[in-house]
Write a protein that holds these residues in place. Structure first.
Motif, mmCIF file in Angstrom:
data_model
loop_
_atom_site.group_PDB
_atom_site.id
_atom_site.type_symbol
_atom_site.label_atom_id
_atom_site.label_comp_id
_atom_site.label_asym_id
_atom_site.label_seq_id
_atom_site.Cartn_x
_atom_site.Cartn_y
_atom_site.Cartn_z
ATOM 1 N N SER A 52 0.771 -1.101 -0.201
ATOM 2 C CA SER A 52 -0.011 -0.060 0.024
ATOM 3 C C SER A 52 0.882 1.320 0.053
ATOM 4 O O SER A 52 0.587 2.235 -0.809
ATOM 5 N N ILE A 53 2.136 1.405 0.732
ATOM 6 C CA ILE A 53 2.808 2.242 0.806
ATOM 7 C C ILE A 53 3.445 2.612 -0.322
ATOM 8 O O ILE A 53 3.774 3.783 -0.731
ATOM 9 N N ARG A 54 4.110 1.672 -1.105
ATOM 10 C CA ARG A 54 4.636 1.614 -2.222
ATOM 11 C C ARG A 54 3.649 2.307 -3.386
ATOM 12 O O ARG A 54 4.090 3.235 -4.351
ATOM 13 N N LEU A 55 2.366 1.841 -3.501
ATOM 14 C CA LEU A 55 1.563 2.253 -4.280
ATOM 15 C C LEU A 55 1.269 3.641 -4.314
ATOM 16 O O LEU A 55 0.939 4.602 -5.150
ATOM 17 N N TYR A 56 1.043 4.053 -2.972
ATOM 18 C CA TYR A 56 0.816 5.369 -2.606
ATOM 19 C C TYR A 56 1.952 6.142 -3.130
ATOM 20 O O TYR A 56 1.747 7.297 -3.519
ATOM 21 N N GLY A 57 3.285 5.616 -2.945
ATOM 22 C CA GLY A 57 4.243 6.467 -3.404
ATOM 23 C C GLY A 57 4.381 6.772 -4.740
ATOM 24 O O GLY A 57 4.589 7.934 -5.389
ATOM 25 N N ALA A 117 -7.482 17.765 4.766
ATOM 26 C CA ALA A 117 -8.317 17.247 5.677
ATOM 27 C C ALA A 117 -8.181 15.924 5.779
ATOM 28 O O ALA A 117 -8.695 15.470 7.132
ATOM 29 N N VAL A 118 -8.251 15.219 4.849
ATOM 30 C CA VAL A 118 -8.783 13.796 4.757
ATOM 31 C C VAL A 118 -7.772 12.866 5.796
ATOM 32 O O VAL A 118 -8.271 12.167 6.679
ATOM 33 N N SER A 119 -6.385 13.226 5.690
ATOM 34 C CA SER A 119 -5.616 12.524 6.596
ATOM 35 C C SER A 119 -5.719 12.709 8.112
ATOM 36 O O SER A 119 -5.657 11.671 8.797
ATOM 37 N N ASP A 127 -9.829 5.050 16.310
ATOM 38 C CA ASP A 127 -8.919 4.693 17.433
ATOM 39 C C ASP A 127 -7.690 3.876 17.161
ATOM 40 O O ASP A 127 -6.743 4.160 18.056
ATOM 41 N N TRP A 128 -7.734 3.076 16.352
ATOM 42 C CA TRP A 128 -6.504 2.318 16.166
ATOM 43 C C TRP A 128 -5.350 2.894 15.137
ATOM 44 O O TRP A 128 -4.429 2.250 15.158
ATOM 45 N N VAL A 129 -5.638 3.980 14.760
ATOM 46 C CA VAL A 129 -4.733 4.830 13.833
ATOM 47 C C VAL A 129 -3.808 5.580 14.945
ATOM 48 O O VAL A 129 -4.486 6.294 15.753
ATOM 49 N N ARG A 130 -2.649 5.632 14.714
ATOM 50 C CA ARG A 130 -1.728 6.370 15.494
ATOM 51 C C ARG A 130 -1.005 7.375 14.991
ATOM 52 O O ARG A 130 -0.470 7.355 13.610
ATOM 53 N N ILE A 131 -0.374 8.229 15.618
ATOM 54 C CA ILE A 131 0.277 9.594 14.944
ATOM 55 C C ILE A 131 1.474 9.019 14.283
ATOM 56 O O ILE A 131 2.343 8.482 14.899
ATOM 57 N N GLY A 132 1.843 9.363 12.934
ATOM 58 C CA GLY A 132 2.968 8.693 12.368
ATOM 59 C C GLY A 132 2.576 7.417 11.440
ATOM 60 O O GLY A 132 3.598 7.119 10.699
ATOM 61 N N PRO A 134 1.121 5.294 8.397
ATOM 62 C CA PRO A 134 0.578 5.544 7.141
ATOM 63 C C PRO A 134 -0.508 6.250 6.755
ATOM 64 O O PRO A 134 -1.520 5.842 7.524
ATOM 65 N N PHE A 135 -0.615 7.178 5.845
ATOM 66 C CA PHE A 135 -1.962 7.824 5.416
ATOM 67 C C PHE A 135 -2.389 8.744 6.511
ATOM 68 O O PHE A 135 -3.607 9.341 6.551
#
Length: 369
Positions: A52-57, A117-119, A127-132, A134-135
């Motif tokens: 996912s990160i590579r495709l986002y890149g 603003a999306v990210s 809740d399960w997403v932490r600062i830093g 991906p996305f």
């Protein structure tokens, strides 16, 4: 009070009264875009990185390369664009064009803030997403600073908003200046049509000479317009086709659970925006062709009014010969921008959509079995 269109064009350097501030901004924008382009490549080339990160890149890299080309083209044609804007000062573009240009400016201002603003909303709402993670940034995280500290996160977030705003600013500038130039050409052709009709009805040689000279000036403006916009529009068409293809591939990947849904959402929104831009180019170019053909039609409609004056007939023949040369706006000398191109693009999009639906149905059938 100055209109939003005039303010935008003035601040983006279309007038001659902009100083070193604009030059500094142009090269800073170019440097930042190049920096993000180069910094994104290692993430794509890293085989250990998440898919996912590579495709986002890949998406970010394509956008940055696209915008870098836009900035370079804008700087390269800046003097020519200023000259075009200077020549258009005595012509008031149609009011409906001015309204549509204002809507275009507001659209890019709003949609760029939405993308930014999306990210942030993604980070706050789950809740399960932490600062830093991906996305959690508006751009792929390419800076070597990895931290969960809120202050550092805010600073990185602000830095990563720059590519988003630069992308929408350059796209908006291209669309707005093209629409404005098309409006200038339309107004010139409307005036020219009135001049030709009046000259023929009154058998006024002097007015017909003025109309011929005016027609030559409009054709020169149109040629300058082609020089400035042909390559950027070609890049936009290629970019749109690439994004439609990527969107089709990513739908399957999301269903299979290989990549993140945010990537698909970004692709769908970008594909729709590109498609709407191409529709705008094709419609506005076709309007210019129709208005130019209208001048030739006016000459034929008033052929019963032609006098026996040989010099007057000769002027009419000159005007007819010049009006029979069709206007043709090509994207990089490859695609002719007209309604036929729009139909072909829509057919292509429909074909891709059908193939996509067939693939999804096939995927669901395999899952059910």
């Amino acid at each position: 009070m100055a209109h939003i269109v005039d303010i935008f064009l003035q601040n983006m350097g279309c007038s001659h009264d902009r100083g070193y501030g604009l030059v500094f901004f142009n090269y800073c924008e170019l440097a930042f875009t190049l920096l993000f382009t180069v910094s994104t490549y290692p993430t794509i080339a890293d085989p250990t990185e998440n898919l996912s990160i590579r495709l986002y890149g890949v998406l970010c890299l394509l956008i940055e390369v696209h915008i870098f080309a836009f900035i370079a083209a804008r700087i390269y044609h800046q003097s020519q664009r200023r000259d075009m804007h200077q020549r258009s000062q005595g012509v008031e573009i149609p009011e409906n064009y001015r309204r549509k240009i204002a809507i275009m400016i507001k659209h890019h201002f709003i949609i760029s803030n939405v993308f930014v603003a999306v990210s942030l909303l993604y980070t706050i709402s789950l809740d399960w997403v932490r600062i830093g993670d991906p996305f959690t940034f508006p751009f792929i995280d390419v800076l070597p600073i990895k931290t969960t500290n809120v202050t550092v996160y805010v600073c990185k977030y602000i830095v990563y908003t720059l590519p988003v705003y630069f992308a929408h600013l350059e796209t908006c500038f291209l669309n707005v200046t093209f629409m404005y130039s098309a409006g200038v050409v339309k107004r010139h052709f409307q005036i020219l049509d009135e001049q030709v009709e009046e000259a023929i009805v009154n058998e006024d040689e002097q007015k017909l000479k003025i109309a011929i000279k005016h027609h030559q000036q409009v054709l020169k403006y149109f040629e300058d317009m082609k020089t400035v916009y042909e390559k950027p529009i070609l890049l936009t068409i290629e970019f749109c086709g690439l994004y439609v293809g990527l969107t089709s591939c990513f739908v399957i990947q999301v269903i299979q659970g290989f990549i993140h849904q945010i990537i698909l959402g970004l692709c769908i929104v970008s594909s729709m925006a590109c498609l709407m831009t191409i529709i705008m180019y094709c419609i506005y170019a076709s309007n210019m062709y129709d208005l130019h053909n209208g001048i030739l039609n006016a000459l034929f409609e008033h052929r019963s009014c032609y006098s026996r004056n040989k010099s007057f007939k000769r002027l009419i023949l000159i005007m007819m010969m010049r009006a029979t040369i069709p206007l043709e706006f090509k994207a990089g000398s490859i695609f002719t921008i007209n309604l036929n191109l729009l139909v072909k693009i829509l057919k292509f999009a429909y074909t891709v959509f059908n193939v996509l639906l067939s693939s999804i149905n096939h995927q669901f059938k395999e899952t059910a079995i």
